[in-house]
Design a protein around this motif. Sequence first.
Motif, PDB file in Angstrom:
ATOM      1  N   ASP A   1      -6.775  -4.586  11.371  1.00  0.00           N
ATOM      2  CA  ASP A   1      -6.258  -5.222  12.599  1.00  0.00           C
ATOM      3  C   ASP A   1      -5.631  -4.193  13.552  1.00  0.00           C
ATOM      4  O   ASP A   1      -4.932  -4.570  14.492  1.00  0.00           O
ATOM      5  N   GLU A   2      -5.877  -2.931  13.278  1.00  0.00           N
ATOM      6  CA  GLU A   2      -5.383  -1.809  14.097  1.00  0.00           C
ATOM      7  C   GLU A   2      -3.858  -1.672  14.109  1.00  0.00           C
ATOM      8  O   GLU A   2      -3.304  -0.909  14.885  1.00  0.00           O
ATOM      9  N   SER A   3      -3.170  -2.405  13.235  1.00  0.00           N
ATOM     10  CA  SER A   3      -1.708  -2.293  13.197  1.00  0.00           C
ATOM     11  C   SER A   3      -1.266  -1.014  12.477  1.00  0.00           C
ATOM     12  O   SER A   3      -0.153  -0.530  12.696  1.00  0.00           O
ATOM     13  N   LEU A   4      -2.133  -0.521  11.636  1.00  0.00           N
ATOM     14  CA  LEU A   4      -1.797   0.660  10.843  1.00  0.00           C
ATOM     15  C   LEU A   4      -3.059   1.512  10.718  1.00  0.00           C
ATOM     16  O   LEU A   4      -4.022   1.108  10.066  1.00  0.00           O
ATOM     17  N   MET A   5      -3.048   2.665  11.375  1.00  0.00           N
ATOM     18  CA  MET A   5      -4.240   3.503  11.415  1.00  0.00           C
ATOM     19  C   MET A   5      -3.918   4.867  10.803  1.00  0.00           C
ATOM     20  O   MET A   5      -2.904   5.478  11.150  1.00  0.00           O
TER      21      MET A   5
ATOM     22  N   VAL B   1      -0.264   8.887  10.666  1.00  0.00           N
ATOM     23  CA  VAL B   1      -0.264   7.426  10.547  1.00  0.00           C
ATOM     24  C   VAL B   1       0.287   6.832  11.829  1.00  0.00           C
ATOM     25  O   VAL B   1       1.414   7.148  12.233  1.00  0.00           O
ATOM     26  N   LEU B   2      -0.530   5.996  12.484  1.00  0.00           N
ATOM     27  CA  LEU B   2      -0.117   5.349  13.719  1.00  0.00           C
ATOM     28  C   LEU B   2       0.225   3.889  13.411  1.00  0.00           C
ATOM     29  O   LEU B   2      -0.604   3.159  12.862  1.00  0.00           O
TER      30      LEU B   2
ATOM     31  N   LEU C   1       4.135   7.340  15.775  1.00  0.00           N
ATOM     32  CA  LEU C   1       3.162   8.203  15.106  1.00  0.00           C
ATOM     33  C   LEU C   1       3.880   9.052  14.067  1.00  0.00           C
ATOM     34  O   LEU C   1       4.837   9.767  14.385  1.00  0.00           O
ATOM     35  N   LEU C   2       3.418   8.948  12.816  1.00  0.00           N
ATOM     36  CA  LEU C   2       3.898   9.845  11.758  1.00  0.00           C
ATOM     37  C   LEU C   2       2.908  11.004  11.709  1.00  0.00           C
ATOM     38  O   LEU C   2       1.750  10.827  11.304  1.00  0.00           O
ATOM     39  N   ALA C   3       3.347  12.177  12.153  1.00  0.00           N
ATOM     40  CA  ALA C   3       2.417  13.286  12.389  1.00  0.00           C
ATOM     41  C   ALA C   3       2.108  14.084  11.121  1.00  0.00           C
ATOM     42  O   ALA C   3       1.332  15.035  11.170  1.00  0.00           O
TER      43      ALA C   3
ATOM     44  N   ALA D   1       0.840  -1.201   0.000  1.00  0.00           N
ATOM     45  CA  ALA D   1       0.000   0.000   0.000  1.00  0.00           C
ATOM     46  C   ALA D   1       0.871   1.245   0.000  1.00  0.00           C
ATOM     47  O   ALA D   1       2.009   1.224   0.487  1.00  0.00           O
ATOM     48  N   VAL D   2       0.326   2.301  -0.584  1.00  0.00           N
ATOM     49  CA  VAL D   2       0.888   3.646  -0.450  1.00  0.00           C
ATOM     50  C   VAL D   2      -0.182   4.470   0.259  1.00  0.00           C
ATOM     51  O   VAL D   2      -1.326   4.530  -0.201  1.00  0.00           O
ATOM     52  N   LEU D   3       0.175   5.053   1.401  1.00  0.00           N
ATOM     53  CA  LEU D   3      -0.776   5.871   2.152  1.00  0.00           C
ATOM     54  C   LEU D   3      -0.441   7.333   1.919  1.00  0.00           C
ATOM     55  O   LEU D   3       0.714   7.739   2.082  1.00  0.00           O
TER      56      LEU D   3
END
Length: 278
Positions: free
Chosen positions: A189-193, A207-208, A217-219, A115-117
Amino acid sequence: MKLHILHCGTISVSETVPWGNGIDLKNTVKQLTAPERERVTLPVCAYLIEHPRGPVLVDTGWCREISPAGVYDPAAVRRILPAHLAALFHPCLGEGMAVHEQLAAWGIRPEDLEAVLLTHLDPDHVAGLRRLRAARRILLPEDEYFWSCRTVYRVRQPRSLWMDLPVSREYYRGSPLGPNRWAIDVFGDESLMMVNVPGHTDGQAAVLIRSGERFVLLAADAAYSPRNWREDIIPGFGFDEKLQRRSLRWVGEMAADPGCAGVLCSHDPDVAPGTLEF
Ligand SMILES: [Zn+2]
Protein backbone atom coordinates in the motif's frame (compact mmCIF):
# COMPACT_ATOMS: atom_id res chain seq x y z
CA MET A 1 2.29 7.31 12.41
CA LYS A 2 4.67 7.03 15.32
CA LEU A 3 8.35 6.22 14.97
CA HIS A 4 10.52 5.38 17.96
CA ILE A 5 14.27 5.83 17.59
CA LEU A 6 16.17 3.22 19.63
CA HIS A 7 19.87 3.27 20.37
CA CYS A 8 21.02 -0.35 20.41
CA GLY A 9 24.66 0.18 21.32
CA THR A 10 27.55 2.15 19.90
CA ILE A 11 30.46 1.87 17.52
CA SER A 12 33.74 3.63 18.13
CA VAL A 13 35.29 4.17 14.71
CA SER A 14 37.86 6.21 12.83
CA GLU A 15 36.34 9.53 11.79
CA THR A 16 37.06 8.50 8.20
CA VAL A 17 34.11 6.08 8.50
CA PRO A 18 31.52 8.89 8.49
CA TRP A 19 33.62 11.64 6.85
CA GLY A 20 36.30 9.88 4.77
CA ASN A 21 34.90 11.17 1.44
CA GLY A 22 36.18 8.15 -0.45
CA ILE A 23 36.93 4.47 -0.15
CA ASP A 24 40.67 3.98 -0.52
CA LEU A 25 43.51 2.07 1.06
CA LYS A 26 44.54 5.01 3.28
CA ASN A 27 41.07 5.28 4.80
CA THR A 28 40.79 1.51 5.19
CA VAL A 29 44.11 1.30 7.04
CA LYS A 30 43.05 4.15 9.35
CA GLN A 31 39.77 2.41 10.06
CA LEU A 32 41.47 -0.79 11.11
CA THR A 33 44.28 0.76 13.15
CA ALA A 34 43.00 4.11 14.56
CA PRO A 35 44.03 4.66 18.18
CA GLU A 36 41.28 5.55 20.65
CA ARG A 37 41.96 9.32 20.47
CA GLU A 38 41.25 9.32 16.72
CA ARG A 39 37.93 7.52 17.06
CA VAL A 40 34.42 8.91 17.32
CA THR A 41 31.69 7.13 19.23
CA LEU A 42 28.48 6.85 17.23
CA PRO A 43 25.12 5.31 18.12
CA VAL A 44 23.76 2.19 16.44
CA CYS A 45 20.08 2.84 15.74
CA ALA A 46 17.13 0.57 15.29
CA TYR A 47 13.61 1.90 14.78
CA LEU A 48 10.22 0.78 15.99
CA ILE A 49 7.33 1.89 13.79
CA GLU A 50 3.79 1.89 15.20
CA HIS A 51 2.24 0.97 11.86
CA PRO A 52 -1.53 0.43 11.47
CA ARG A 53 -0.73 -3.19 10.46
CA GLY A 54 1.26 -3.80 13.65
CA PRO A 55 4.66 -3.00 15.11
CA VAL A 56 7.50 -3.03 12.60
CA LEU A 57 11.16 -3.00 13.56
CA VAL A 58 13.91 -1.70 11.28
CA ASP A 59 17.36 -3.19 11.99
CA THR A 60 18.43 -4.78 15.25
CA GLY A 61 21.70 -3.26 16.55
CA TRP A 62 24.22 -5.27 18.57
CA CYS A 63 23.44 -8.45 20.51
CA ARG A 64 23.87 -8.82 24.29
CA GLU A 65 26.65 -11.40 23.82
CA ILE A 66 28.95 -8.73 22.38
CA SER A 67 28.89 -6.78 25.69
CA PRO A 68 27.79 -9.27 28.37
CA ALA A 69 28.37 -6.82 31.26
CA GLY A 70 27.18 -3.75 29.35
CA VAL A 71 30.69 -2.36 28.77
CA TYR A 72 33.22 -2.61 25.93
CA ASP A 73 34.64 -6.11 26.20
CA PRO A 74 37.22 -6.89 23.46
CA ALA A 75 37.32 -10.62 24.30
CA ALA A 76 33.53 -10.92 24.04
CA VAL A 77 33.58 -8.95 20.78
CA ARG A 78 36.10 -11.41 19.34
CA ARG A 79 33.72 -14.29 20.10
CA ILE A 80 31.11 -12.65 17.84
CA LEU A 81 33.15 -10.85 15.18
CA PRO A 82 36.33 -11.70 13.26
CA ALA A 83 39.41 -9.68 14.26
CA HIS A 84 39.24 -7.10 11.44
CA LEU A 85 35.60 -6.23 12.21
CA ALA A 86 36.31 -6.11 15.95
CA ALA A 87 39.14 -3.65 15.16
CA LEU A 88 36.90 -1.58 12.89
CA PHE A 89 33.85 -1.24 15.14
CA HIS A 90 34.88 -1.46 18.84
CA PRO A 91 31.23 -2.30 19.61
CA CYS A 92 29.60 -1.70 22.97
CA LEU A 93 26.07 -2.34 24.20
CA GLY A 94 25.00 -0.79 27.51
CA GLU A 95 22.73 -2.57 29.98
CA GLY A 96 19.12 -2.74 28.83
CA MET A 97 19.99 -1.42 25.36
CA ALA A 98 19.79 -4.67 23.35
CA VAL A 99 16.82 -4.53 21.03
CA HIS A 100 15.04 -7.48 22.68
CA GLU A 101 15.56 -5.86 26.09
CA GLN A 102 14.10 -2.56 24.88
CA LEU A 103 11.13 -4.28 23.21
CA ALA A 104 10.46 -6.24 26.42
CA ALA A 105 10.42 -2.94 28.33
CA TRP A 106 7.74 -1.75 25.85
CA GLY A 107 5.78 -4.96 26.48
CA ILE A 108 6.40 -6.17 22.91
CA ARG A 109 7.32 -9.82 22.38
CA PRO A 110 9.24 -10.84 19.23
CA GLU A 111 6.16 -12.72 17.98
CA ASP A 112 4.16 -9.48 18.21
CA LEU A 113 6.35 -7.87 15.54
CA GLU A 114 4.50 -7.71 12.23
CA ALA A 115 7.82 -7.43 10.43
CA VAL A 116 11.52 -6.89 10.94
CA LEU A 117 13.13 -5.05 8.02
CA LEU A 118 16.88 -5.45 7.51
CA THR A 119 18.43 -2.49 5.67
CA HIS A 120 21.63 -4.47 5.02
CA LEU A 121 23.72 -7.27 6.49
CA ASP A 122 26.59 -5.47 8.20
CA PRO A 123 26.85 -6.88 11.75
CA ASP A 124 25.84 -3.66 13.56
CA HIS A 125 22.45 -3.95 11.82
CA VAL A 126 21.75 -7.68 12.21
CA ALA A 127 23.55 -8.91 15.34
CA GLY A 128 20.40 -8.56 17.47
CA LEU A 129 18.23 -10.57 15.06
CA ARG A 130 18.64 -13.97 16.72
CA ARG A 131 16.43 -12.94 19.68
CA LEU A 132 13.72 -11.78 17.26
CA ARG A 133 13.48 -14.92 15.19
CA ALA A 134 9.82 -15.38 16.22
CA ALA A 135 8.76 -12.20 14.39
CA ARG A 136 6.02 -12.80 11.81
CA ARG A 137 8.23 -11.74 8.90
CA ILE A 138 11.92 -10.90 8.60
CA LEU A 139 12.51 -9.11 5.33
CA LEU A 140 15.78 -8.72 3.46
CA PRO A 141 16.34 -7.46 -0.10
CA GLU A 142 17.40 -10.35 -2.34
CA ASP A 143 20.14 -8.15 -3.80
CA GLU A 144 21.72 -7.78 -0.34
CA TYR A 145 21.52 -11.53 0.23
CA PHE A 146 23.05 -12.28 -3.17
CA TRP A 147 26.18 -10.21 -2.51
CA SER A 148 26.67 -11.25 1.11
CA CYS A 149 28.61 -14.37 0.16
CA ARG A 150 30.51 -12.67 -2.69
CA THR A 151 33.43 -10.26 -3.10
CA VAL A 152 34.41 -8.21 -0.05
CA TYR A 153 31.07 -8.88 1.66
CA ARG A 154 32.28 -12.38 2.51
CA VAL A 155 34.66 -10.84 5.06
CA ARG A 156 32.49 -7.87 5.94
CA GLN A 157 29.21 -9.61 6.77
CA PRO A 158 29.61 -12.61 9.12
CA ARG A 159 26.82 -14.93 8.07
CA SER A 160 26.86 -16.77 11.40
CA LEU A 161 24.75 -13.87 12.75
CA TRP A 162 21.72 -14.53 10.54
CA MET A 163 22.18 -17.29 7.95
CA ASP A 164 20.25 -19.94 9.91
CA LEU A 165 17.37 -17.60 10.80
CA PRO A 166 14.01 -17.50 8.95
CA VAL A 167 14.76 -14.54 6.69
CA SER A 168 12.44 -13.88 3.71
CA ARG A 169 14.14 -12.43 0.67
CA GLU A 170 12.24 -10.01 -1.52
CA TYR A 171 13.23 -8.66 -4.92
CA TYR A 172 13.37 -4.95 -5.54
CA ARG A 173 10.95 -3.92 -8.27
CA GLY A 174 10.63 -0.90 -10.51
CA SER A 175 9.52 2.17 -8.57
CA PRO A 176 9.72 5.94 -8.93
CA LEU A 177 11.77 5.94 -5.71
CA GLY A 178 15.51 5.97 -5.18
CA PRO A 179 18.62 6.48 -7.30
CA ASN A 180 18.10 3.04 -8.88
CA ARG A 181 14.28 3.37 -9.10
CA TRP A 182 14.06 0.10 -7.22
CA ALA A 183 11.93 -0.53 -4.12
CA ILE A 184 10.07 -3.17 -2.12
CA ASP A 185 6.53 -2.27 -1.09
CA VAL A 186 6.31 -4.05 2.29
CA PHE A 187 2.51 -4.05 2.74
CA GLY A 188 1.47 -3.41 -0.89
CA ASP A 189 0.00 0.00 0.00
CA GLU A 190 3.11 2.21 -0.33
CA SER A 191 2.99 3.03 3.39
CA LEU A 192 6.33 1.35 3.96
CA MET A 193 8.88 1.14 1.17
CA MET A 194 12.37 -0.35 1.24
CA VAL A 195 14.20 1.79 -1.31
CA ASN A 196 17.50 0.61 -2.79
CA VAL A 197 20.30 3.07 -1.93
CA PRO A 198 23.43 1.25 -3.14
CA GLY A 199 27.04 2.21 -2.48
CA HIS A 200 27.57 1.36 1.19
CA THR A 201 26.49 -2.13 0.11
CA ASP A 202 24.95 -3.08 -3.24
CA GLY A 203 21.62 -4.15 -1.82
CA GLN A 204 21.22 -1.62 1.00
CA ALA A 205 17.69 -0.33 1.61
CA ALA A 206 16.57 2.99 3.01
CA VAL A 207 13.10 2.77 4.56
CA LEU A 208 10.47 5.32 3.56
CA ILE A 209 7.53 5.57 5.95
CA ARG A 210 4.52 7.41 4.60
CA SER A 211 1.61 8.91 6.50
CA GLY A 212 -0.73 10.88 4.21
CA GLU A 213 1.32 13.56 2.49
CA ARG A 214 4.17 13.30 5.00
CA PHE A 215 7.06 10.86 5.13
CA VAL A 216 10.15 10.00 7.14
CA LEU A 217 13.18 8.45 5.49
CA LEU A 218 15.46 6.09 7.40
CA ALA A 219 18.64 6.46 5.36
CA ALA A 220 20.50 3.48 6.93
CA ASP A 221 24.22 3.99 6.17
CA ALA A 222 23.76 5.97 2.93
CA ALA A 223 24.69 8.92 5.17
CA TYR A 224 25.96 9.23 8.73
CA SER A 225 24.40 12.64 9.36
CA PRO A 226 22.93 15.56 7.35
CA ARG A 227 26.47 16.92 7.01
CA ASN A 228 27.13 14.21 4.39
CA TRP A 229 24.50 15.49 1.94
CA ARG A 230 24.74 19.18 2.87
CA GLU A 231 28.50 19.23 2.18
CA ASP A 232 28.50 16.42 -0.40
CA ILE A 233 30.92 14.29 1.65
CA ILE A 234 30.49 10.56 1.10
CA PRO A 235 31.27 8.25 4.03
CA GLY A 236 34.70 6.57 3.85
CA PHE A 237 33.31 3.10 4.46
CA GLY A 238 31.43 1.34 1.71
CA PHE A 239 31.82 -0.52 -1.55
CA ASP A 240 31.26 1.82 -4.51
CA GLU A 241 31.98 5.55 -4.32
CA LYS A 242 29.99 6.51 -7.42
CA LEU A 243 26.90 4.71 -6.19
CA GLN A 244 27.40 6.17 -2.70
CA ARG A 245 27.37 9.67 -4.18
CA ARG A 246 24.24 8.98 -6.23
CA SER A 247 22.44 7.58 -3.21
CA LEU A 248 23.60 10.48 -1.02
CA ARG A 249 22.26 13.01 -3.54
CA TRP A 250 18.90 11.24 -3.61
CA VAL A 251 18.76 11.31 0.21
CA GLY A 252 19.52 15.05 0.06
CA GLU A 253 16.70 15.58 -2.46
CA MET A 254 14.29 13.71 -0.21
CA ALA A 255 15.40 15.80 2.79
CA ALA A 256 14.51 18.96 0.81
CA ASP A 257 11.05 17.66 -0.17
CA PRO A 258 8.25 19.70 1.47
CA GLY A 259 6.58 16.47 2.65
CA CYS A 260 9.68 15.31 4.53
CA ALA A 261 9.19 15.09 8.30
CA GLY A 262 12.76 13.87 8.84
CA VAL A 263 15.69 11.92 7.45
CA LEU A 264 17.38 9.72 10.03
CA CYS A 265 20.78 8.07 9.66
CA SER A 266 21.67 4.90 11.55
CA HIS A 267 24.79 6.37 13.19
CA ASP A 268 24.04 10.09 13.57
CA PRO A 269 25.59 11.31 16.87
CA ASP A 270 23.11 14.20 16.97
CA VAL A 271 19.96 12.07 16.97
CA ALA A 272 18.86 11.06 20.47
CA PRO A 273 16.49 8.20 21.26
CA GLY A 274 12.92 9.44 21.20
CA THR A 275 9.64 9.46 19.33
CA LEU A 276 8.69 11.18 16.09
CA GLU A 277 5.00 11.55 15.29
CA PHE A 278 3.98 12.58 11.79
ZN1 LIG B 1 26.03 0.60 10.14
